[in-house]
Design an enzyme around this catalytic site. Structure first.
Site, short mmCIF file in Angstrom:
data_model
loop_
_atom_site.label_atom_id
_atom_site.label_comp_id
_atom_site.label_asym_id
_atom_site.label_seq_id
_atom_site.Cartn_x
_atom_site.Cartn_y
_atom_site.Cartn_z
N LYS A 54 0.84 -1.20 0.00
CA LYS A 54 0.00 0.00 0.00
C LYS A 54 0.87 1.25 0.00
O LYS A 54 0.62 2.20 -0.73
CB LYS A 54 -0.94 -0.01 1.22
CG LYS A 54 -2.11 -0.97 1.06
CD LYS A 54 -2.87 -1.22 2.36
CE LYS A 54 -3.90 -2.33 2.14
NZ LYS A 54 -4.55 -2.78 3.38
N GLN A 98 -4.91 -1.50 9.41
CA GLN A 98 -4.82 -2.84 8.82
C GLN A 98 -5.43 -3.87 9.76
O GLN A 98 -5.13 -3.92 10.96
CB GLN A 98 -3.33 -3.16 8.55
CG GLN A 98 -3.10 -4.47 7.82
CD GLN A 98 -3.63 -4.48 6.39
OE1 GLN A 98 -3.71 -3.45 5.73
NE2 GLN A 98 -4.01 -5.65 5.91
N ASP A 121 -11.30 2.85 3.79
CA ASP A 121 -11.76 1.46 3.70
C ASP A 121 -13.28 1.39 3.48
O ASP A 121 -13.80 0.36 3.09
CB ASP A 121 -11.45 0.72 5.01
CG ASP A 121 -10.19 -0.14 4.93
OD1 ASP A 121 -9.89 -0.66 3.84
OD2 ASP A 121 -9.53 -0.28 5.98
N1 GUN Z 1 -7.00 -6.77 5.93
C1 GUN Z 1 -7.30 -7.53 4.84
N2 GUN Z 1 -7.99 -6.82 3.94
C2 GUN Z 1 -8.14 -5.58 4.46
C3 GUN Z 1 -8.76 -4.37 3.98
O1 GUN Z 1 -9.34 -4.32 2.90
N3 GUN Z 1 -8.69 -3.30 4.82
C4 GUN Z 1 -8.06 -3.35 6.03
N4 GUN Z 1 -8.06 -2.26 6.77
N5 GUN Z 1 -7.49 -4.46 6.50
C5 GUN Z 1 -7.53 -5.55 5.71
#
Ligand code: GUN
Length: 297
Positions: A54, A98, A121
């Protein structure tokens, strides 16, 4: 294999290029650089990889990336204090915590503490409610990526029978909302549904997000259907091969591809779209917070 392969990697690359071009225009016109802050709590190896990717892709798109790393022993109060400071920081446009979080931290409390306009998100109840009621908010990245792939491949989705397998808050429910807004007749099916193969076989569009490797086989699929496989599962590789695991989706690719009209591969299908949509949400959040007009998204 007869199905057309939906190339999520290629689509995600072109979306990221388009976002980078928009970021460049916004920087030049308004002297503003959108900024995404990502928080990793603990040392989960898969999460570390996601967070690194990311950060890299945020910077590649010309945006500012901030990473906060907290130890796995961090308390909920510590994380909430960090979120509060990021909510108040004018320079931060997007906040992503996350998941999963260590067990001493309540995920729902943490998500609801994020300012909804920075919730890239799209998990906050305000954003879930805006999506459910057809208002403008921030949309969860993975289902948004699936919708973009479907519209790119099929064009107008109106009137199609769409089945979403899985009812999570992160993928299944928002996916069904997006498909309904796109005028499909939408069914959500899940582990307690009666006769899953029969329900799936009625789908012109089948989105599978169950986290169960290769559960959906070709005999569940309507001939010519478009199949979107959200699953990314690690399964054991036979000994003697180069790696001790391989990645596979929730769909049995070989049998499904002999029946479907189009299908996403794993890897290289939905996965790359998730980060591209996170960049998109960060750009959108940055523009909305500053009342900057943004066309084309
Ligand atoms: N962990 C796995 N997929 C995601 C996601 O799309 N967003 C977040 N914040 N954590 C994750």
């Amino acid at each position: 294999m007869t199905a057309h392969l939906i190339d999520g990697k290629k689509f995600a690359t072109s979306l990221a290029d388009k976002i980078a071009a928009s970021v460049s225009i916004i920087k030049n016109t308004y002297q503003v650089t959108p900024c995404l802050a990502v928080v990793l709590v603990g040392t989960d190896p898969a999460s570390q990889v996601y967070v690194r990717n990311k950060g890299q892709q945020t910077r590649a798109a010309g945006m500012t990336s901030i990473e906060h790393k907290l130890p796995s022993t961090a308390s909920e109060a510590q994380l909430l204090a960090l979120i509060d400071s990021m909510n108040k920081d004018e320079a931060i446009d997007g906040i992503l915590i996350q998941l999963p979080l260590p067990e001493q931290i309540n995920e729902a409390s943490v998500i609801q503490a994020i300012a909804p306009e920075k919730d890239v998100d799209g998990f906050h109840v305000v954003n879930a409610g805006l999506l459910a009621t057809g208002h403008r908010g921030l949309v969860p990245c993975t289902p948004l990526g699936c919708l973009l792939l479907l519209q790119d491949h099929l064009g107008d989705l109106s009137g199609a029978n769409a089945v979403v397998l899985g009812r999570s808050n992160i993928v299944g429910k928002p996916m069904a909302q997006l498909l309904t807004a796109a005028h499909t007749t939408t069914t959500i099916a899940h582990s307690r549904s009666c006769d899953l193969p029969k329900i799936c076989k009625q789908a012109d569009i089948l989105v599978v997000a169950v986290g169960n490797p290769e559960m959906v086989t070709g005999d569940w699929i309507k001939p010519g259907a478009t199949v979107i496989d959200v699953g990314i599962n690690r399964v054991a590789n036979p000994t003697g091969t180069d790696r001790d695991y391989r990645l596979t989706g929730d769909v049995d690719f070989v049998s499904a591809a002999s029946v479907a009209g189009a299908i996403t591969p794993v890897p290289g299908g939905v996965g790359p779209m998730t980060i591209a949509c996170l960049l998109r949400n960060t750009l959108i959040a940055g523009c909305r917070r500053r009342n900057i007009e943004l066309d084309g998204y």
